[in-house]
Write an enzyme that holds these catalytic residues in place. Structure first.
Site, PDB file in Angstrom:
ATOM      1  CE  LYS A  39     -26.033 -74.336   7.727  1.00  0.00           C
ATOM      2  NZ  LYS A  39     -26.436 -73.621   8.902  1.00  0.00           N
TER       3      LYS A  39
HETATM    4  C1  PLP Z   1     -27.164 -72.403   9.522  1.00  0.00           C
HETATM    5  C2  PLP Z   1     -26.545 -71.272  10.237  1.00  0.00           C
HETATM    6  C3  PLP Z   1     -26.959 -70.851  11.495  1.00  0.00           C
HETATM    7  C4  PLP Z   1     -28.204 -71.335  12.147  1.00  0.00           C
HETATM    8  O1  PLP Z   1     -28.351 -72.673  12.210  1.00  0.00           O
HETATM    9  P1  PLP Z   1     -29.863 -73.286  12.334  1.00  0.00           P
HETATM   10  O2  PLP Z   1     -29.593 -74.682  12.766  1.00  0.00           O
HETATM   11  O3  PLP Z   1     -30.462 -73.187  10.987  1.00  0.00           O
HETATM   12  O4  PLP Z   1     -30.551 -72.500  13.373  1.00  0.00           O
HETATM   13  C5  PLP Z   1     -26.234 -69.871  12.135  1.00  0.00           C
HETATM   14  N1  PLP Z   1     -25.178 -69.301  11.563  1.00  0.00           N
HETATM   15  C6  PLP Z   1     -24.757 -69.652  10.335  1.00  0.00           C
HETATM   16  C7  PLP Z   1     -23.555 -68.983   9.773  1.00  0.00           C
HETATM   17  C8  PLP Z   1     -25.447 -70.636   9.629  1.00  0.00           C
HETATM   18  O5  PLP Z   1     -25.062 -70.952   8.399  1.00  0.00           O
END
Ligand code: PLP
Length: 443
Positions: free
Chosen positions: A198
């Site tokens: 991210k």
């Molecule tokens: C990455 C992501 C999540 C979940 O995040 P994690 O930290 O991996 O649990 C939820 N929604 C979207 C759209 C994502 O890209």
């Protein structure tokens, strides 16, 4: 005579070693993480690093309160639990997203309902939202997909009309703006992820923001077993008052995220510069459709999505096959292209089988026993299906990649689009586009 395509035995435009990995780790990161190790405090819901990150993320977003969590998924689930979503309630989200936007509802024994997407932004289409609302709907989870803000005004308006909670899935959109407003701050709760891929990276982790003291306090309880804190001693009572989970973050990821946060705006600006350059160049190639950023928004390009249109490219070919051919040819030129979601989320087996908890069909059975049917037929999401047939992601648009790499990406597109016949001849080659985990710090 154009140069031979790599898929046809020619030389690739770019080597893997020229594409730099994410995240960028600096001495500042090392220093903050080392300080944690030296402090001897590595854990705790109110430990110094998690508390500081909460303050800093609240300040950054302009939210009143922030809680760190162990993942973005945990933040989403916590939000649904905090606003009071329960068994048999329906939660509406987008058909083009990561599974967690919908499975968080299942974790709360609620039932996900999907809405198709806008063909330009790929976010939930607000004009299709109202038709998905029933008397059982309790919350809406708009997703700011790939860094593009969802069209929040009509969503908030509809939510108000039907008295629904809005939980923003901002896991892919740290720092994105919708009409000047920070994503995550427009609904009742906003959820962010800190996983390695991210825009803001802590390794793993999540952030939960809200302006509501009630949802802050509920969130805190849910994050830590539902366990009450003694008001006088500030110690845990080991007396759970509600159902909770173990969703705390830790000091090491929080320290890394704090160090990275100092550079988030700089990194986002670099992504945007790369994306805008690609868009200006790729839009000149007939048949390539770059991502769209609404004029009053800031898109932070967690992913850079392109779609392909064979007719516009002057080729007679079924759109899905055309995408596959172009994707393979680009991949062989050294571009780390490949699909992320390959189908609408409701098309996944979990929704087709509706096995649910322990194969019992729960939570769908709560309402299906009353004669209510849940139909996840993918044909209900034609725009998402069209997108999944025709898109690919160009990976490696994050810094420190810059103009040097972007120019090669563009050159590869020109090379492939000048020899589409050859690319199509290789559409069935055993080539598997995508990225290696190291690109995003994933082992
Ligand atoms: C990455 C992501 C999540 C979940 O995040 P994690 O930290 O991996 O649990 C939820 N929604 C979207 C759209 C994502 O890209």
């Amino acid at each position: 005579m154009s140069e031979k395509l790599a898929i046809d035995g020619g030389k690739p435009v770019i080597e893997r070693s020229e594409i730099k990995n994410w995240p960028i780790i600096t001495d500042e990161d090392r220093k903050l993480v080392n300080e944690v190790l030296d402090s001897g405090i590595v854990s705790g819901g109110t430990a110094p690093q998690v508390t500081a990150l909460e303050k800093e993320w609240a300040t950054y977003t302009g939210a009143k309160y922030c809680l760190t969590t162990c993942s973005g998924t945990a933040a989403l689930h916590m939000a649904l639990a905090a606003v009071g979503v329960g068994p048999g309630d329906e939660v509406i989200t987008s058909a083009f997203t990561f599974l967690a936007s919908a499975s968080c509802a299942l974790h709360q024994n609620a039932i996900p309902v999907f809405v198709d997407i806008d063909p330009k932004t790929y976010c939930m289409d607000p004009s299709k939202l109202e038709a998905a609302i029933t008397e059982r709907t309790k919350a809406i989870i708009p997703v700011h997909i790939q860094g593009c803000p969802a069209d929040m005004d009509p969503i908030l308006q509809i939510a108000k009309k039907y008295n629904l909670y809005v939980i923003e899935d901002a896991c892919q959109a740290h720092g994105a703006l919708y009409k000047g407003r920070m994503v995550g701050t427009m609904g009742h709760v906003g959820a962010f992820s800190l996983n390695a891929l991210k825009n803001l990276c802590g390794g793993e982790g999540g952030l939960y923001i809200t302006d509501s003291e009630e949802f802050l306090n509920k969130g805190m309880l849910i994050r830590c077993f539902g366990d009450e804190i003694d008001e006088e001693t500030h110690r845990r009572k080991y007396n759970a008052s509600i159902l909770g989970y173990m969703y705390r973050n830790q000091e090491l990821p929080a320290a890394l995220a704090r160090a990275q946060l100092k550079r988030l705006d700089e990194y986002n600006a670099a992504r945007i510069a790369n994306a805008e350059y690609l868009t200006s160049e790729l839009s000149k190639i007939p048949g390539v459709i770059p991502p769209y950023c609404p004029p009053d928004c800031k898109h932070v390009y967690f992913m850079y999505n392109v779609r392909f249109d064979p007719a516009a490219a002057g080729v007679e070919c079924e759109p899905r096959r055309f995408r596959i051919a172009v994707e393979k040819a680009l991949y062989k030129e050294g571009l780390l292209v490949g699909q992320w979601q390959t189908m609408p989320v409701p098309a996944q087996d979990i929704f087709q089988s509706k096995l649910g908890y322990g194969g019992t069909g729960y939570p769908w059975t709560i309402n299906e026993s009353k004669g209510i049917k849940y139909d996840y037929n993918p044909n209900q999401f034609p725009v998402t299906q069209m997108l999944c047939d025709t898109y690919t992601v160009i990976h490696g648009i994050h810094p420190p990649n810059g103009r040097e790499q972007m120019e090669k990406y563009v050159a590869a597109f020109h090379k492939v689009f000048s020899q589409l016949g050859t690319a199509l001849d290789h559409a069935d080659d055993k080539i598997y586009p995508g990225f290696d985990g190291a690109l995003y710090g994933v082992g």
